[in-house]
Design a protein around this motif. Sequence first.
Motif, PDB file in Angstrom:
ATOM      1  N   PRO A 455       0.835  -1.209   0.000  1.00  0.00           N
ATOM      2  CA  PRO A 455       0.000   0.000   0.000  1.00  0.00           C
ATOM      3  C   PRO A 455       0.865   1.253   0.000  1.00  0.00           C
ATOM      4  CG  PRO A 455       0.051  -0.983   2.181  1.00  0.00           C
ATOM      5  CD  PRO A 455       0.778  -1.935   1.270  1.00  0.00           C
ATOM      6  N   LEU A 456       0.302   2.343  -0.505  1.00  0.00           N
ATOM      7  CA  LEU A 456       1.010   3.619  -0.468  1.00  0.00           C
ATOM      8  C   LEU A 456       0.926   4.262   0.901  1.00  0.00           C
ATOM      9  CD1 LEU A 456      -0.087   5.127  -3.915  1.00  0.00           C
ATOM     10  CD2 LEU A 456       2.058   3.979  -3.346  1.00  0.00           C
ATOM     11  N   GLN A 457      -0.132   3.926   1.658  1.00  0.00           N
ATOM     12  CA  GLN A 457      -0.334   4.525   2.978  1.00  0.00           C
ATOM     13  C   GLN A 457      -0.956   3.510   3.907  1.00  0.00           C
ATOM     14  OE1 GLN A 457      -1.796   8.616   3.195  1.00  0.00           O
ATOM     15  NE2 GLN A 457      -3.287   8.020   4.766  1.00  0.00           N
ATOM     16  N   ILE A 458      -0.556   3.542   5.168  1.00  0.00           N
ATOM     17  CA  ILE A 458      -1.158   2.694   6.194  1.00  0.00           C
ATOM     18  C   ILE A 458      -1.620   3.574   7.353  1.00  0.00           C
ATOM     19  CG2 ILE A 458       0.111   0.612   5.585  1.00  0.00           C
ATOM     20  CD1 ILE A 458       2.110   1.191   7.790  1.00  0.00           C
ATOM     21  N   SER A 459      -2.651   3.094   8.064  1.00  0.00           N
ATOM     22  CA  SER A 459      -3.244   3.858   9.164  1.00  0.00           C
ATOM     23  C   SER A 459      -2.918   3.198  10.491  1.00  0.00           C
ATOM     24  CB  SER A 459      -4.762   3.956   8.988  1.00  0.00           C
ATOM     25  OG  SER A 459      -5.089   4.582   7.763  1.00  0.00           O
ATOM     26  N   TYR A 460      -2.755   4.001  11.516  1.00  0.00           N
ATOM     27  CA  TYR A 460      -2.354   3.513  12.831  1.00  0.00           C
ATOM     28  C   TYR A 460      -3.259   2.385  13.309  1.00  0.00           C
ATOM     29  CZ  TYR A 460       0.755   7.523  13.053  1.00  0.00           C
ATOM     30  OH  TYR A 460       1.752   8.426  12.791  1.00  0.00           O
ATOM     31  N   GLY A 461      -2.604   1.301  13.753  1.00  0.00           N
ATOM     32  CA  GLY A 461      -3.310   0.179  14.355  1.00  0.00           C
ATOM     33  C   GLY A 461      -4.096  -0.682  13.389  1.00  0.00           C
ATOM     34  N   THR A 462      -3.948  -0.463  12.089  1.00  0.00           N
ATOM     35  CA  THR A 462      -4.760  -1.153  11.086  1.00  0.00           C
ATOM     36  C   THR A 462      -3.930  -2.210  10.367  1.00  0.00           C
ATOM     37  OG1 THR A 462      -6.044   0.857  10.738  1.00  0.00           O
ATOM     38  CG2 THR A 462      -6.186  -0.835   9.034  1.00  0.00           C
ATOM     39  N   PRO A 463      -4.493  -3.415  10.160  1.00  0.00           N
ATOM     40  CA  PRO A 463      -3.763  -4.439   9.402  1.00  0.00           C
ATOM     41  C   PRO A 463      -3.590  -4.027   7.943  1.00  0.00           C
ATOM     42  CG  PRO A 463      -5.518  -5.421  10.707  1.00  0.00           C
ATOM     43  CD  PRO A 463      -5.744  -3.935  10.730  1.00  0.00           C
ATOM     44  N   PHE A 464      -2.514  -4.484   7.345  1.00  0.00           N
ATOM     45  CA  PHE A 464      -2.279  -4.277   5.913  1.00  0.00           C
ATOM     46  C   PHE A 464      -1.498  -5.468   5.385  1.00  0.00           C
ATOM     47  CE2 PHE A 464       1.498  -2.641   7.925  1.00  0.00           C
ATOM     48  CZ  PHE A 464       2.542  -2.894   7.041  1.00  0.00           C
ATOM     49  N   THR A 465      -1.494  -5.617   4.067  1.00  0.00           N
ATOM     50  CA  THR A 465      -0.856  -6.776   3.440  1.00  0.00           C
ATOM     51  C   THR A 465       0.121  -6.325   2.374  1.00  0.00           C
ATOM     52  OG1 THR A 465      -2.814  -8.142   3.834  1.00  0.00           O
ATOM     53  CG2 THR A 465      -1.277  -8.909   2.150  1.00  0.00           C
ATOM     54  N   VAL A 466       1.267  -6.978   2.328  1.00  0.00           N
ATOM     55  CA  VAL A 466       2.232  -6.768   1.246  1.00  0.00           C
ATOM     56  C   VAL A 466       2.522  -8.115   0.600  1.00  0.00           C
ATOM     57  CG1 VAL A 466       3.288  -4.756   2.358  1.00  0.00           C
ATOM     58  CG2 VAL A 466       4.259  -7.027   2.742  1.00  0.00           C
ATOM     59  N   THR A 467       2.881  -8.057  -0.671  1.00  0.00           N
ATOM     60  CA  THR A 467       3.278  -9.271  -1.379  1.00  0.00           C
ATOM     61  C   THR A 467       4.801  -9.328  -1.433  1.00  0.00           C
ATOM     62  OG1 THR A 467       1.274  -9.212  -2.729  1.00  0.00           O
ATOM     63  CG2 THR A 467       3.098 -10.577  -3.525  1.00  0.00           C
ATOM     64  N   VAL A 468       5.338 -10.438  -0.954  1.00  0.00           N
ATOM     65  CA  VAL A 468       6.787 -10.614  -0.871  1.00  0.00           C
ATOM     66  C   VAL A 468       7.201 -11.822  -1.693  1.00  0.00           C
ATOM     67  CG1 VAL A 468       8.733 -11.041   0.682  1.00  0.00           C
ATOM     68  CG2 VAL A 468       6.852  -9.573   1.429  1.00  0.00           C
ATOM     69  N   ILE A 469       8.237 -11.632  -2.489  1.00  0.00           N
ATOM     70  CA  ILE A 469       8.789 -12.724  -3.299  1.00  0.00           C
ATOM     71  C   ILE A 469      10.169 -13.066  -2.761  1.00  0.00           C
ATOM     72  CG2 ILE A 469       9.503 -13.438  -5.613  1.00  0.00           C
ATOM     73  CD1 ILE A 469       7.572 -11.332  -6.721  1.00  0.00           C
ATOM     74  N   THR A 470      10.415 -14.347  -2.544  1.00  0.00           N
ATOM     75  CA  THR A 470      11.755 -14.799  -2.162  1.00  0.00           C
ATOM     76  C   THR A 470      12.214 -15.845  -3.173  1.00  0.00           C
ATOM     77  OG1 THR A 470      10.861 -16.510  -0.706  1.00  0.00           O
ATOM     78  CG2 THR A 470      11.369 -14.392   0.290  1.00  0.00           C
ATOM     79  N   PRO A 471      13.471 -15.805  -3.579  1.00  0.00           N
ATOM     80  CA  PRO A 471      13.942 -16.697  -4.650  1.00  0.00           C
ATOM     81  C   PRO A 471      13.748 -18.177  -4.353  1.00  0.00           C
ATOM     82  CG  PRO A 471      15.518 -14.939  -4.288  1.00  0.00           C
ATOM     83  CD  PRO A 471      14.508 -14.837  -3.183  1.00  0.00           C
ATOM     84  N   THR A 472      13.965 -18.584  -3.119  1.00  0.00           N
ATOM     85  CA  THR A 472      13.889 -20.012  -2.794  1.00  0.00           C
ATOM     86  C   THR A 472      12.817 -20.304  -1.750  1.00  0.00           C
ATOM     87  OG1 THR A 472      15.627 -19.710  -1.128  1.00  0.00           O
ATOM     88  CG2 THR A 472      16.319 -20.384  -3.332  1.00  0.00           C
ATOM     89  N   GLY A 473      11.877 -19.397  -1.573  1.00  0.00           N
ATOM     90  CA  GLY A 473      10.864 -19.604  -0.562  1.00  0.00           C
ATOM     91  C   GLY A 473      11.356 -19.216   0.808  1.00  0.00           C
ATOM     92  N   MET A 474      10.459 -19.222   1.779  1.00  0.00           N
ATOM     93  CA  MET A 474      10.801 -18.792   3.130  1.00  0.00           C
ATOM     94  C   MET A 474      10.727 -19.968   4.085  1.00  0.00           C
ATOM     95  SD  MET A 474       8.981 -15.082   3.635  1.00  0.00           S
ATOM     96  CE  MET A 474       7.319 -15.712   3.438  1.00  0.00           C
ATOM     97  N   THR A 475      11.699 -20.037   4.991  1.00  0.00           N
ATOM     98  CA  THR A 475      11.648 -21.037   6.054  1.00  0.00           C
ATOM     99  C   THR A 475      11.079 -20.432   7.325  1.00  0.00           C
ATOM    100  OG1 THR A 475      13.910 -20.514   6.721  1.00  0.00           O
ATOM    101  CG2 THR A 475      13.619 -22.264   5.102  1.00  0.00           C
TER     102      THR A 475
END
Length: 555
Positions: A455-475
């Motif tokens: 997101p371009l902006q987030i509000s205090y105390g509010t959930p938000f989601t980002v999409t993350v890419i990792t080359p070999t996945g996350m452990t």
Amino acid sequence: MSATVMLSKRILKHRWLWTQVTVVLHFLLAAVVGVHGQAVSLGTWEILVNNSGIASMHAAVTRYGTVVLLDRTNTGATEIALPGGACRDSDDLVLKHDCTAHSVLFDPGTNTVRPLSILTDTWCSSGQFLSDGTLMQTGGDFEGIRKVRTFAPCPATGTCDWVESVEVVLEAPRWYATNQLLPDGRQIIIGGRSAYNIEYIPPAANGLLYFDFLNTTNDAQNDNLYPFVHLLPTGNLYIFANRDSIEYNYITNTVVKRFPRIPGEPRNYPSAGSSVMLPLLASNQFATVEVLICGGAQYGAFLEPWTQKPCSITCERMTVTDPNPIWVEERMPFARCMGDMILLPNKDVLIINGASKGSQGWGNAIDPVLNPVRYNPYAMSGSRFTIMAPSAIARMYHCTANLLQDGRVLLAGSNSHQFYTFTGDYPTELRIDAFSPPYLSPTLNDLKPTISVSPLQISYGTPFTVTVITPTGMTTIVDLNLMSAPFNTHSYSQGQRLVSLNVAGSVQVAQASVYQVTATAPPSPQVAPPGYYMLFAVNQRVPSTAVWIRVASSG
């Protein structure tokens, strides 16, 4: 200077050079062999610009990723012309009619600089970003001592420039002051030479406030300049000057707590230690706050600069939220004053720049410390420091260090002379270079995450989601850390903070290496004042390139 003193200096210099060579060889060997016979990265260096035109005394990274660099105007001509062939006429003591620029905008994407127009002297001034992303810069010397200047950033291809206000001026002269952005979006401006007071921008209804703490911490060297100021999650301010510190309620203008005196040397300008508030953690509800202060000059090093007294080798750490806080001492690998302390996105602290003898001032320091040191606050005591690869450039008085959004640390400036001087042991430094910490080693590329959607902006105390890419996945679940863009000057980054967010979890989507990570924005503007932050995803201590995100109240 007597022949004996000159000979002693030469001997000390040669001894220092041999010591540096020994250190460099030792740690280059460690980098090749490693602890278990494997290669270990100690970071790398690269020169980005051979001549930036100015020696950077102040620096700040904008939300477009560009870097504003500033020097004082009263140095005579610089090495870069003002934009558009302009010239300025001023009350400067050195050059009344000046056609050169004393501020530039550096673009890390192209490694180029663009001249900016500063009209009044910014020598030893202060600053910080406003909540809308505008850099506000205050005070200085001569005709600039009451000035308020703003820089509204634009994309690297734009033509944005400094604006010097004629309507808004400081109520008190400010030279060596500190600015801090407050939860309500105002900036508080604290201290300065012979300025035992506080004021606000926009101005407060009750105007200028006397601040006795700065009077009582003064000494013959004025070691209470550029006080260290950290906004606490309670909304109060932690303020450190000379060797003393307090918790200050700026709303009621009262001191609510006094802390033990720090052991050892004075830590503020001109003795020049440095300070950070360690990362604020959602894992403890932002309730535990620790301050780390490292280095400084011995008392008297500024008053008697010919003595070249050794700098401090200690770091002192204190949990200011403890009922009975105490300073806990650690020893750095090198004595250091004029060092900068930079919070890194994986929660480490980088200690960089500085000298091992002397203090701030014209020619007051010798024996630059070329090796940065990484400090891991969460490692076991006694194993928190790691010596990094050495720089080839000495950066001591009037230099800067800033974290870039790609995780590198940008270094600029160093001028141990009153004017630009390109001869002698420590000439005026116009090069810009960057240090890449070990987490940028190519051997860790398989762990390096990328934030693809946010997101371009987030509000205090509010959930938000980002999409993350990792080359070999996350452990493990990645960390999401918000990092402010501070105003760096004289070994201290005004407004620097790292807020580690509460990550609820991650959901694998689309393909094996793509995850949607849900986190909660900071709970209040006391934890993260409103403004633009770099958001880093960190996978097993390896950070992504940051995206800029605005933290604000809803609506």
